[in-house]
Design an enzyme around this catalytic site. Structure first.
Site, PDB file in Angstrom:
ATOM      1  N   HIS A  91       0.852  -1.193   0.000  1.00 33.97           N
ATOM      2  CA  HIS A  91       0.000   0.000   0.000  1.00 33.97           C
ATOM      3  C   HIS A  91       0.889   1.244   0.000  1.00 33.97           C
ATOM      4  CE1 HIS A  91       0.852  -0.778   4.268  1.00 33.97           C
ATOM      5  NE2 HIS A  91       0.966   0.538   4.314  1.00 33.97           N
ATOM      6  N   HIS A 116       4.728   0.592   1.080  1.00 38.37           N
ATOM      7  CA  HIS A 116       4.995  -0.429   2.103  1.00 38.37           C
ATOM      8  C   HIS A 116       4.584  -1.799   1.592  1.00 38.37           C
ATOM      9  CE1 HIS A 116       4.752   2.758   5.511  1.00 38.37           C
ATOM     10  NE2 HIS A 116       5.953   2.694   4.959  1.00 38.37           N
TER      11      HIS A 116
HETATM   12  O1  1SD Z   1      -0.988   1.657   7.596  1.00 42.26           O
HETATM   13  C1  1SD Z   1      -0.980   0.272   7.351  1.00 42.26           C
HETATM   14  C2  1SD Z   1      -2.391  -0.260   7.562  1.00 42.26           C
HETATM   15  O2  1SD Z   1      -3.271   0.297   6.600  1.00 42.26           O
HETATM   16  C3  1SD Z   1      -2.411  -1.755   7.480  1.00 42.26           C
HETATM   17  O3  1SD Z   1      -2.061  -2.144   6.176  1.00 42.26           O
HETATM   18  C4  1SD Z   1      -1.401  -2.269   8.478  1.00 42.26           C
HETATM   19  C5  1SD Z   1      -1.373  -3.777   8.555  1.00 42.26           C
HETATM   20  O4  1SD Z   1      -1.303  -4.383   7.323  1.00 42.26           O
HETATM   21  O5  1SD Z   1      -0.114  -1.795   8.158  1.00 42.26           O
HETATM   22  C6  1SD Z   1      -0.001  -0.422   8.284  1.00 42.26           C
HETATM   23  S1  1SD Z   1       1.692  -0.027   7.962  1.00 42.26           S
HETATM   24  O6  1SD Z   1       2.443  -0.067   9.219  1.00 42.26           O
HETATM   25  O7  1SD Z   1       2.227  -0.956   6.982  1.00 42.26           O
HETATM   26  N1  1SD Z   1       1.745   1.443   7.412  1.00 42.26           N
HETATM   27 ZN    ZN Z   2       2.050   1.750   5.504  1.00 43.35          ZN
END
Ligand code: 1SD
Ligand code: ZN
Length: 254
Positions: A91, A116
């Protein structure tokens, strides 16, 4: 519970509802003064990151980001002695303009966006189980800068007009995930931190690559048209940097 937070103050108020967000090993951070660690096993082994095929990825607006999900445990990474982690989703975090957007900083420098890639430790069978454990996740962070050329590996971003509203999704034909990564994967920073959004669990081994990737201005613009979980334009979906506290950032170099 997924909808009761947003990025309106870059995460400052999350601590009142989500206790873990007040922890001492939080992410993101400003990556500076890393310590060279001769013992850091530098080899990231990618498996099926080059796999193409006819199965479908989904690309979805979850109200906080645009998320690309793979159908099954397929692509994975091995981080030396830390173990093997299965690719879960990737994402993005982005700014309303190019002056901000990344979550991590590099020596104080901010980038217009950050990608990420979230991986779950293969010793756990679900995200929920991984969430209970300090070694649950490995997340890769990739800085995104603006460049002249279109980055054709990111052609899937052109479907963002179909992802304006939270909960909408489209199918994307499977492509090789490694085409999204910086060409130099040997220089990276490693530290122990957290999810950068509620519930801020301190379960993440972070690997942030030194080399940024480039998207064109029009590709960055494709992020900035979608709406969040309050039906407001989803921009500046990054958390402010957290204190390093009693942690070290390591790197390895040949
Ligand atoms: O912000 C994301 C969140 O949307 C979700 O994807 C989570 C778990 O998968 O991860 C966080 S992050 O720490 O990868 N930004
Ligand atoms: Zn993230």
């Amino acid at each position: 519970n997924y909808s009761n937070w947003d990025y309106s103050d870059q995460g400052a108020n999350w601590v009142t509802k989500f206790k873990l967000c007040a922890g001492t090993k939080q992410s993101p951070i400003d990556i500076k003064a890393p310590t060279c660690d001769e013992g850091l096993n530098n080899s990231i082994t990618f498996t099926n990151y080059d796999k193409t095929g006819s199965s479908k990825f989904t690309f979805e607006n979850n109200g906080h980001s645009l998320v690309l999900k793979a159908p099954g445990p397929d692509a994975k990474v091995t981080l030396g002695s830390l173990g093997t982690f299965n690719f879960h989703q990737l994402h993005f975090h982005w700014g309303k303009d190019d002056t901000k957007g990344s979550e991590h900083l590099h020596d104080g420098k901010v980038f217009p966006a950050e990608m990420h890639l979230v991986h779950i430790n293969s010793k756990y069978s679900t995200f929920q189980e991984a969430q209970q454990n300090a070694d649950g996740l490995a997340v890769f962070g990739v800085f995104i800068k603006v460049g002249q050329a279109e980055n054709t590996a990111f052609n899937f971003l052109s479907s963002s007009p179909s992802l304006i509203y939270e909960g909408t999704k489209v199918n994307v034909t499977q492509f090789a995930i490694n085409t999204l990564l910086p060409t130099d994967q040997t220089i990276f920073y490693r530290y122990k931190g957290s999810l950068t959004s509620p519930t801020c669990d301190e379960i993440v081994t972070w690997t942030v690559f030194d080399q940024p990737i480039s998207l064109s201005a029009s590709q960055l613009a494709q992020f900035r048209i979608v709406k969040d979980n309050h039906n407001k334009t989803l921009v500046d979906n990054f958390r402010v940097v957290q204190n390093l506290n009693n942690r070290t950032i390591t790197y390895w170099s040949e």
